[in-house]
Design an enzyme around this catalytic site. Structure first.
Site, short mmCIF file in Angstrom:
data_model
loop_
_atom_site.label_atom_id
_atom_site.label_comp_id
_atom_site.label_asym_id
_atom_site.label_seq_id
_atom_site.Cartn_x
_atom_site.Cartn_y
_atom_site.Cartn_z
N GLY A 10 0.83 -1.21 0.00
CA GLY A 10 0.00 0.00 0.00
C GLY A 10 0.86 1.25 0.00
CD GLN A 11 -1.42 6.71 -0.07
OE1 GLN A 11 -0.75 7.50 -0.75
NE2 GLN A 11 -2.65 6.99 0.31
CG ASP A 37 -5.09 -13.29 4.89
OD1 ASP A 37 -5.49 -12.22 5.40
OD2 ASP A 37 -5.86 -14.17 4.48
CB ILE A 38 -3.21 -9.18 9.06
CG1 ILE A 38 -4.24 -8.28 8.37
CG2 ILE A 38 -1.79 -8.76 8.75
CD1 ILE A 38 -4.25 -6.85 8.88
CB ALA A 61 -6.22 -0.17 6.37
CG ASP A 103 -9.89 11.83 8.95
OD1 ASP A 103 -9.50 10.74 8.48
OD2 ASP A 103 -10.36 12.73 8.24
CE1 TYR A 126 -10.86 3.07 6.38
CE2 TYR A 126 -11.54 5.33 6.79
CZ TYR A 126 -10.55 4.38 6.67
OH TYR A 126 -9.23 4.76 6.83
CE LYS A 130 -8.12 2.17 10.11
NZ LYS A 130 -6.95 1.29 9.84
CD1 TRP A 151 -8.81 14.00 4.98
CD2 TRP A 151 -8.44 15.86 3.80
NE1 TRP A 151 -9.93 14.80 5.08
CE2 TRP A 151 -9.73 15.95 4.36
CE3 TRP A 151 -7.98 16.91 3.03
CZ2 TRP A 151 -10.56 17.04 4.17
CZ3 TRP A 151 -8.80 18.00 2.83
CH2 TRP A 151 -10.09 18.07 3.39
#
Length: 286
Positions: A10-11, A37-38, A61, A103, A126, A130, A151
């Site tokens: 991921g990023q 694979d969590i 995530a 957030d 979502y 989280k 963001w």
């Protein structure tokens, strides 16, 4: 010092990979979802027993905010079951867990920055998953740092910055909402903050476990963010500001999700750059 990074494709995972060579004292183990694979409890524990990490940074995530409304079970597996499995594995190997949250655990009804002590009230699947992931960690393992951010974008993966640039190459005008307020966070800056926490924890006897906020500095709307992306990248396009009501989405977004970062600055002495400065850096990396 072995640091395991889950969700490494991921990023944020890629951002950590991009700075890893700056920290030769850390032996990074980067594990993508294909490697680990969590959501699989037994495989997660076995992976920890094999790698014996001192720290685990969970960047895995389910982040498709709108899709989560129609795929709540998928979101639950990655955002709740996954962190719970990681916390269980950490407890068995005495690993400190650094977990990324969002957030979106807040409803956005405030008009001043959210602190770590504000009561969460997520509005969509979502955000709810989280928050449940945070809670699963808290009841499973005591050695954790939960870092809430907002963001997130970078030169890696899929994000708002890259989407805006792609859309600008396809059309002459864009409509972007101007009544959702927050702070863009450059994933590389977040990655540096996570390493700062690890180095502090490693070097100090006092362990300030708990929840922290991190983002870049400053406040803007998505419209402001888009305008700045085009300005700094010298992209010619007309951007119109619209209200959220003109762009309905399956998931409700927080109207205001600016995070107060005083706690993380006071304890870890983290740097937090203005979002416009970091955006300029990210665009140069593309």
């Amino acid at each position: 010092m072995v640091v395991l990074v889950t969700g490494s494709s991921g990023q944020l995972g890629q951002s950590l990979q991009s700075i890893s060579e700056n920290y030769p004292e850390i032996d990074f183990v980067f594990a993508s979802s294909a490697d680990l694979d969590i959501t699989d409890t037994e495989k997660t524990i076995a992976f920890f027993r094999k790698t014996q990490p001192a720290y685990c940074i969970n960047t895995a995530a389910y982040t498709a905010v709108d899709k989560a409304e129609s795929e709540p079970e998928k979101a639950f597996q990655v955002n709740v079951k996954g962190p719970q499995n990681l916390a269980e594995a950490c407890a068995k190997t005495n690993t400190v867990l650094l977990h990324i949250s969002t957030d979106f655990v807040f409803d956005g009804e405030k008009s001043t920055p959210y602190t770590e002590d504000d009561i969460p009230n997520p509005k969509g699947v979502y955000g709810k998953t989280k928050l449940e992931g945070e809670q699963a960690i808290k009841i499973t393992w005591s050695k954790y740092y939960i870092v809430r951010t907002s963001w997130v974008y970078s030169e890696f993966g899929n994000n708002f910055m890259k989407t805006m640039l792609r859309l600008a190459s396809e059309r002459d005008t864009l409509n972007v909402v101007d009544d959702q307020i927050g702070t863009p966070t450059y994933a590389v800056d977040l990655a540096e903050a996570l390493i700062t926490i690890i180095r502090y924890d490693f070097q100090n006897d006092s362990k300030p476990y708990g929840i922290y906020n991190f983002s870049n500095e400053g406040v803007c709307s998505w419209y402001d963010f888009a305008k700045k992306i085009f300005e700094l990248s010298h992209t010619a396009i007309t951007v119109n500001s619209i209200p959220t009501t003109a762009y309905p989405t399956p998931a409700q977004r927080p109207k205001y999700s600016v995070l107060d970062k005083q706690k993380i600055k006071n304890i870890f002495k983290t740097d937090s750059t203005n979002w416009e400065v970091s955006l300029s850096k990210a665009l140069q990396q593309l």
